[in-house]
Design a protein around this motif. Structure first.
Motif, PDB file in Angstrom:
ATOM      1  N   THR A 179       1.433   5.270   7.490  1.00  0.00           N
ATOM      2  CA  THR A 179       0.828   6.224   6.555  1.00  0.00           C
ATOM      3  C   THR A 179       0.371   5.570   5.254  1.00  0.00           C
ATOM      4  O   THR A 179      -0.701   5.889   4.725  1.00  0.00           O
ATOM      5  CB  THR A 179       1.816   7.359   6.244  1.00  0.00           C
ATOM      6  N   LEU A 180       1.154   4.644   4.710  1.00  0.00           N
ATOM      7  CA  LEU A 180       0.846   4.039   3.409  1.00  0.00           C
ATOM      8  C   LEU A 180       0.058   2.743   3.531  1.00  0.00           C
ATOM      9  O   LEU A 180      -0.166   2.064   2.529  1.00  0.00           O
ATOM     10  CB  LEU A 180       2.144   3.777   2.640  1.00  0.00           C
ATOM     11  N   LEU A 181      -0.387   2.400   4.741  1.00  0.00           N
ATOM     12  CA  LEU A 181      -1.012   1.101   4.969  1.00  0.00           C
ATOM     13  C   LEU A 181      -2.527   1.199   5.055  1.00  0.00           C
ATOM     14  O   LEU A 181      -3.080   2.189   5.533  1.00  0.00           O
ATOM     15  CB  LEU A 181      -0.474   0.488   6.273  1.00  0.00           C
ATOM     16  N   ASP A 182      -3.196   0.125   4.605  1.00  0.00           N
ATOM     17  CA  ASP A 182      -4.642   0.044   4.799  1.00  0.00           C
ATOM     18  C   ASP A 182      -4.928  -0.412   6.223  1.00  0.00           C
ATOM     19  O   ASP A 182      -4.019  -0.674   7.017  1.00  0.00           O
ATOM     20  CB  ASP A 182      -5.276  -0.899   3.762  1.00  0.00           C
ATOM     21  N   LEU A 183      -6.213  -0.508   6.562  1.00  0.00           N
ATOM     22  CA  LEU A 183      -6.604  -0.802   7.938  1.00  0.00           C
ATOM     23  C   LEU A 183      -6.058  -2.146   8.417  1.00  0.00           C
ATOM     24  O   LEU A 183      -5.539  -2.261   9.536  1.00  0.00           O
ATOM     25  CB  LEU A 183      -8.134  -0.781   8.063  1.00  0.00           C
ATOM     26  N   ARG A 184      -6.130  -3.167   7.569  1.00  0.00           N
ATOM     27  CA  ARG A 184      -5.667  -4.497   7.971  1.00  0.00           C
ATOM     28  C   ARG A 184      -4.166  -4.488   8.263  1.00  0.00           C
ATOM     29  O   ARG A 184      -3.707  -5.043   9.265  1.00  0.00           O
ATOM     30  CB  ARG A 184      -5.978  -5.518   6.872  1.00  0.00           C
ATOM     31  N   ASN A 185      -3.410  -3.832   7.387  1.00  0.00           N
ATOM     32  CA  ASN A 185      -1.969  -3.807   7.577  1.00  0.00           C
ATOM     33  C   ASN A 185      -1.551  -2.881   8.714  1.00  0.00           C
ATOM     34  O   ASN A 185      -0.531  -3.126   9.365  1.00  0.00           O
ATOM     35  CB  ASN A 185      -1.273  -3.415   6.271  1.00  0.00           C
ATOM     36  N   ARG A 186      -2.325  -1.830   8.972  1.00  0.00           N
ATOM     37  CA  ARG A 186      -2.040  -0.991  10.144  1.00  0.00           C
ATOM     38  C   ARG A 186      -2.193  -1.796  11.419  1.00  0.00           C
ATOM     39  O   ARG A 186      -1.394  -1.669  12.351  1.00  0.00           O
ATOM     40  CB  ARG A 186      -2.956   0.237  10.173  1.00  0.00           C
ATOM     41  N   GLU A 187      -3.227  -2.635  11.467  1.00  0.00           N
ATOM     42  CA  GLU A 187      -3.439  -3.461  12.654  1.00  0.00           C
ATOM     43  C   GLU A 187      -2.316  -4.497  12.786  1.00  0.00           C
ATOM     44  O   GLU A 187      -1.846  -4.768  13.905  1.00  0.00           O
ATOM     45  CB  GLU A 187      -4.799  -4.165  12.547  1.00  0.00           C
TER      46      GLU A 187
END
Length: 240
Positions: free
Chosen positions: A169-177
């Motif tokens: 939930t608190l992550l940007d796209l790069r960190n979600r990946e």
């Protein structure tokens, strides 16, 4: 894989100035045996309550939850040794100044020797590619790095089941990946709530929770389609 069972589980909480309690979950019966289980639904639907039942953070008002036969109320210590829990906000569980110290803290009960504990912590950090950040303040880490630090502290004690409450939930796209790739490489059974439908589609089984009930339980593609349809119906009902 471990087996998590819900037997007619209801969770309700008192409401101020009302004789009628608020029902958070109602008559849930499930048998979870798959390796990757996703839980999706709107905010307030009961997803977090469902997940917190698995390791005894929430107790049933009626019914029972068991992890490989161990009741989450009567055998809570054994259950919590088997079930690791990762919260939405890593800062709610990272309590030490650095990641190294936090991972060592999680190992304190199971590894008495300080040198061995340090070695185990470093091995855990290295496994997730975080050893170079071990002594950095957690407040200097990115959201994704903090989430992975929290995950490392949980994984260090080698739980059989990993429960994650909306970890992206608190992550940007790069960190979600980055989180997605990390979770894909783990051996543990994973039970995870998420608003990321792409992440849900990578599961083996997906539950749709709506107003405290299981509205759909099945394959990821079908469950996500059912959830989209439910959201569309609700949006249409709310339209002027």
């Amino acid at each position: 894989m471990p087996t998590v069972t819900f037997d007619q589980v209801t969770v309700s909480v008192p409401v101020d100035h009302s004789p009628v309690p608020k029902v958070l979950l109602e008559a849930i019966s499930l048998r979870l045996t798959e390796e990757r289980i996703g839980v999706i639904g709107a905010n307030g639907s009961g997803k977090s309550t469902l997940l917190r039942l698995v390791n005894g953070l929430v107790q049933p008002t009626s019914g029972a939850v068991a992890v490989d036969g161990a009741d989450t109320v009567r055998a809570v210590r054994a259950v919590r040794r088997a079930v690791g829990f990762v919260f939405t906000d890593p800062l709610s569980q990272l309590v030490m100044p650095t990641g190294r110290e936090d991972v060592e803290l999680s190992l304190r009960r199971s590894v008495r020797n300080g040198k061995e504990r340090r070695a185990r912590a470093e091995a855990s950090l290295d496994r997730l590619g975080l050893l170079h950040l071990a002594d950095q303040s957690i407040y200097e880490l990115s959201g994704g790095e903090r989430q992975l630090m929290a995950l490392t502290a949980v994984l260090a004690v080698d739980p059989a089941i990993l429960v994650l409450d909306e970890p992206s939930t608190l992550l940007d796209l790069r960190n979600r990946e980055l989180l997605r790739r990390t979770l894909a490489g783990l051996d543990q059974q994973i039970i995870m709530s998420t608003h990321d439908l792409d992440l849900a589609l990578a599961m083996d089984r997906v539950l749709v929770i709506e107003t405290g009930k299981v509205a759909y339980d099945g394959s990821p593609a079908e469950a996500v389609a059912a959830y989209r349809s439910l959201c569309a119906e609700q949006a249409g009902a709310g339209a002027p």
